[in-house]
Design an enzyme around this catalytic site. Sequence first.
Site, mmCIF file in Angstrom:
data_model
loop_
_atom_site.group_PDB
_atom_site.id
_atom_site.type_symbol
_atom_site.label_atom_id
_atom_site.label_comp_id
_atom_site.label_asym_id
_atom_site.label_seq_id
_atom_site.Cartn_x
_atom_site.Cartn_y
_atom_site.Cartn_z
ATOM 1 N N GLY A 8 -2.629 -6.067 2.310
ATOM 2 C CA GLY A 8 -1.941 -5.275 3.235
ATOM 3 C C GLY A 8 -2.556 -3.876 2.931
ATOM 4 C CD GLN A 12 5.170 4.504 2.953
ATOM 5 O OE1 GLN A 12 5.603 5.578 3.464
ATOM 6 N NE2 GLN A 12 5.862 3.667 2.248
ATOM 7 C CB ALA A 81 -0.002 -8.989 3.189
ATOM 8 C CB SER A 125 12.664 -5.479 -0.660
ATOM 9 O OG SER A 125 13.339 -4.682 0.018
ATOM 10 C CD GLU A 127 17.272 -4.163 3.164
ATOM 11 O OE1 GLU A 127 18.051 -4.927 3.612
ATOM 12 O OE2 GLU A 127 17.388 -2.944 3.404
ATOM 13 C CE1 TYR A 149 10.347 -6.655 4.351
ATOM 14 C CE2 TYR A 149 12.221 -6.007 3.141
ATOM 15 C CZ TYR A 149 10.914 -6.105 3.462
ATOM 16 O OH TYR A 149 10.212 -5.194 2.417
ATOM 17 C CE LYS A 153 8.964 -7.815 0.919
ATOM 18 N NZ LYS A 153 7.611 -7.542 0.372
ATOM 19 C CG HIS A 179 8.695 3.081 -1.344
ATOM 20 N ND1 HIS A 179 9.441 2.206 -1.086
ATOM 21 C CD2 HIS A 179 7.409 2.821 -0.949
ATOM 22 C CE1 HIS A 179 8.583 0.896 -0.927
ATOM 23 N NE2 HIS A 179 7.468 1.540 -0.927
ATOM 24 N NE ARG A 184 8.252 3.508 5.144
ATOM 25 C CZ ARG A 184 8.021 2.526 4.582
ATOM 26 N NH1 ARG A 184 7.077 1.556 4.841
ATOM 27 N NH2 ARG A 184 8.937 2.212 3.334
#
Length: 319
Positions: A8, A12, A81, A125, A127, A149, A153, A179, A184
Amino acid sequence: MKKALICGVSGQDGAYLAQLLLDKGYQVFGGSRDAQMASFRNLEKLGIRKDVSLVSININDFRSVLQTLQKIKPYEVYNLAGQSSVGLSFEQPVETLESISVGTLNLLEAIRFSGLPIKLYNAGSSECFGDTGSAPADEETPFRPRSPYGVAKAAAFWQVANYREAYQLFASTGILFNHESPLRPERFVTKKIVAAACRIAKGSQENLKLGNIDIARDWGWAPDYVEAMWLMLQQSQPDDYLIATGHTCKLKDFIRVVFECVNLNWEDHVVTDASFFRPTDIAEGHANPRKAKEKLGWEAQHKMEHVARLMVDDQLASM
């Protein structure tokens, strides 16, 4: 010379991490599904594309992962990734789950199968936590994800924990809160706000359409956060760490700061559009990054206001 493989690398975090590792004297291999066709715009922006050895690797394909590891024999692997947008995960839940969960499992299994002494960093994450209200999350907070998502994760996090315990792999997950940076893309709300504010300041007559601007998040600076990733793999033992600033702000505060940077009143230019609301969302995100400070010696150097100004300065310079 240490070898590192970044899966990945075109994103960013991958680009900033590549820059950090090159500065530390690593030989950096950057993985992408199709290294010959990918643009690697972020590596170009940082001026390091020629310094990164680009390789094609599909982490959803076990054979591709194993062959790449056996060929490169990296000392460290960074798994950044997978589909990276929370909003998009509601539209592409299967691709999100497969790219994050299956990809992580393939990396773990390939490292185990190869027998190579590889240290693995996995991108977790915030999340995963879901909505914790005003209580700051830490490494012991239960996961209650509220998006495809976040579910993906969370699955990847427990895969890493399982392989660490069952096979004694050096595998660590960084549970990163939001972050941001100029790298981005505009599908991320922070960059969308910055780009629109700068266009309006230059004379555009558009309105900025956003969803729920009362959500609150802990926003940090991406270059700070990739240093934490590296530090996790320099420890004597693998472990999981929460990475955040410890300061939470509402999205409307981020908007206000961005528009103030270009001498505008945000309320004159922002409208709420219900079509941008998600089926489920996290009202507030609060974090306690104490463990990272105590064990890694890591602390965020930039808070939300500074992040917003840095992004605006870069956007204006590129216009």
